[in-house]
Design a protein around this motif. Structure first.
Motif, PDB file in Angstrom:
ATOM      1  N   VAL A  46       0.830  -1.206   0.000  1.00 20.72           N
ATOM      2  CA  VAL A  46       0.000   0.000   0.000  1.00 20.72           C
ATOM      3  C   VAL A  46       0.869   1.263   0.000  1.00 20.72           C
ATOM      4  O   VAL A  46       0.638   2.185  -0.787  1.00 20.72           O
ATOM      5  N   VAL A  47       1.873   1.308   0.877  1.00 20.64           N
ATOM      6  CA  VAL A  47       2.743   2.493   0.967  1.00 20.64           C
ATOM      7  C   VAL A  47       3.492   2.712  -0.344  1.00 20.64           C
ATOM      8  O   VAL A  47       3.529   3.835  -0.869  1.00 20.64           O
ATOM      9  N   LEU A  48       4.071   1.647  -0.894  1.00 17.66           N
ATOM     10  CA  LEU A  48       4.830   1.799  -2.139  1.00 17.66           C
ATOM     11  C   LEU A  48       3.938   2.163  -3.315  1.00 17.66           C
ATOM     12  O   LEU A  48       4.336   2.946  -4.179  1.00 17.66           O
ATOM     13  N   TYR A  49       2.745   1.614  -3.345  1.00 19.42           N
ATOM     14  CA  TYR A  49       1.812   1.962  -4.425  1.00 19.42           C
ATOM     15  C   TYR A  49       1.477   3.449  -4.350  1.00 19.42           C
ATOM     16  O   TYR A  49       1.498   4.147  -5.360  1.00 19.42           O
ATOM     17  N   ALA A  50       1.194   3.947  -3.141  1.00 19.14           N
ATOM     18  CA  ALA A  50       0.863   5.358  -2.963  1.00 19.14           C
ATOM     19  C   ALA A  50       2.048   6.244  -3.348  1.00 19.14           C
ATOM     20  O   ALA A  50       1.880   7.244  -4.061  1.00 19.14           O
ATOM     21  N   LEU A  51       3.249   5.896  -2.892  1.00 18.79           N
ATOM     22  CA  LEU A  51       4.432   6.694  -3.214  1.00 18.79           C
ATOM     23  C   LEU A  51       4.771   6.645  -4.702  1.00 18.79           C
ATOM     24  O   LEU A  51       5.158   7.654  -5.290  1.00 18.79           O
TER      25      LEU A  51
ATOM     26  N   ALA B 288       2.587   6.118  -7.090  1.00 18.70           N
ATOM     27  CA  ALA B 288       1.512   6.811  -7.804  1.00 18.70           C
ATOM     28  C   ALA B 288       1.736   8.319  -7.849  1.00 18.70           C
ATOM     29  O   ALA B 288       1.389   8.971  -8.831  1.00 18.70           O
ATOM     30  N   ILE B 289       2.352   8.869  -6.792  1.00 23.57           N
ATOM     31  CA  ILE B 289       2.613  10.310  -6.794  1.00 23.57           C
ATOM     32  C   ILE B 289       4.022  10.633  -7.289  1.00 23.57           C
ATOM     33  O   ILE B 289       4.442  11.778  -7.272  1.00 23.57           O
ATOM     34  N   GLY B 290       4.750   9.605  -7.717  1.00 27.68           N
ATOM     35  CA  GLY B 290       6.053   9.808  -8.330  1.00 27.68           C
ATOM     36  C   GLY B 290       7.205  10.024  -7.372  1.00 27.68           C
ATOM     37  O   GLY B 290       8.263  10.503  -7.771  1.00 27.68           O
ATOM     38  N   VAL B 291       7.036   9.655  -6.107  1.00 31.36           N
ATOM     39  CA  VAL B 291       8.088   9.865  -5.119  1.00 31.36           C
ATOM     40  C   VAL B 291       9.170   8.797  -5.197  1.00 31.36           C
ATOM     41  O   VAL B 291      10.350   9.084  -5.057  1.00 31.36           O
ATOM     42  N   THR B 292       8.777   7.546  -5.422  1.00 31.81           N
ATOM     43  CA  THR B 292       9.727   6.438  -5.402  1.00 31.81           C
ATOM     44  C   THR B 292       9.294   5.350  -6.381  1.00 31.81           C
ATOM     45  O   THR B 292       8.185   5.370  -6.896  1.00 31.81           O
ATOM     46  N   GLY B 293      10.193   4.391  -6.570  1.00 35.02           N
ATOM     47  CA  GLY B 293       9.858   3.210  -7.343  1.00 35.02           C
ATOM     48  C   GLY B 293       9.135   2.207  -6.469  1.00 35.02           C
ATOM     49  O   GLY B 293       8.936   2.419  -5.270  1.00 35.02           O
TER      50      GLY B 293
END
Length: 120
Positions: free
Chosen positions: A97-102, A104-109
C-alpha cells in the motif's frame, strides 16, 4: 552515485520496517520501530543469502527463503510460527500500500528492503 544508492537503501529499509512495525503491533502488540528496523535489516540479509544459496531451485528455493525470513521474525518477536507468518503477511500488505501510494505520486519506485517481494 554511491550516495544516491545509500539513500535509496535507507529509505527502502525504513519503508520495509514500517510494514514490520505495523504487523508486529497488530499481531503481537509489540510497537518498537527501532526493533522493526533491525528486524527488516536482518530479514533482508537472511532472505538474500538463502535466496543466493538455494534460490535457483524451482519452488523450493523461494519457499526456503520465505521460511528463513519468517524465522527471523519468529526469533525477533514473541509468539508462535503463525504469529510470525501473520506479521510477515501484514508487513507485505502495508508495504504494498505504501509503495503503491508513493509510486503513484512519483516519489519512489515500487521496491523496499526488508520485506520479501519488494527488493529490486
Amino acid at each position: 552515485m554511491v550516495v544516491a544508492s545509500a539513500i535509496v537503501f535507507v529509505v527502502s529499509l525504513l519503508i520495509g520496517a514500517v510494514g514490520i512495525y505495523v504487523g508486529a503491533r497488530v499481531i503481537v502488540g509489540v510497537g518498537d520501530y527501532d526493533h522493526a528496523i533491525v528486524t527488516a535489516l536482518i530479514g533482508s540479509i537472511v532472505w538474500s543469502v538463502v535466496g543466493y544459496v538455494v534460490g535457483w531451485i524451482p519452488l523450493l528455493g523461494p519457499l526456503l527463503a520465505l521460511f528463513a525470513y519468517i524465522a527471523v521474525i519468529k526469533f525477533r518477536y514473541p509468539g508462535e510460527w503463525t504469529a510470525a507468518a501473520m506479521i510477515g503477511l501484514v508487513a507485505w500488505v502495508i508495504v504494498l500500500v505504501v509503495l503503491y501510494a508513493l509510486a503513484a505520486i512519483g516519489v519512489t519506485g515500487f521496491e523496499a528492503v526488508g520485506v520479501p517481494g519488494f527488493l529490486s
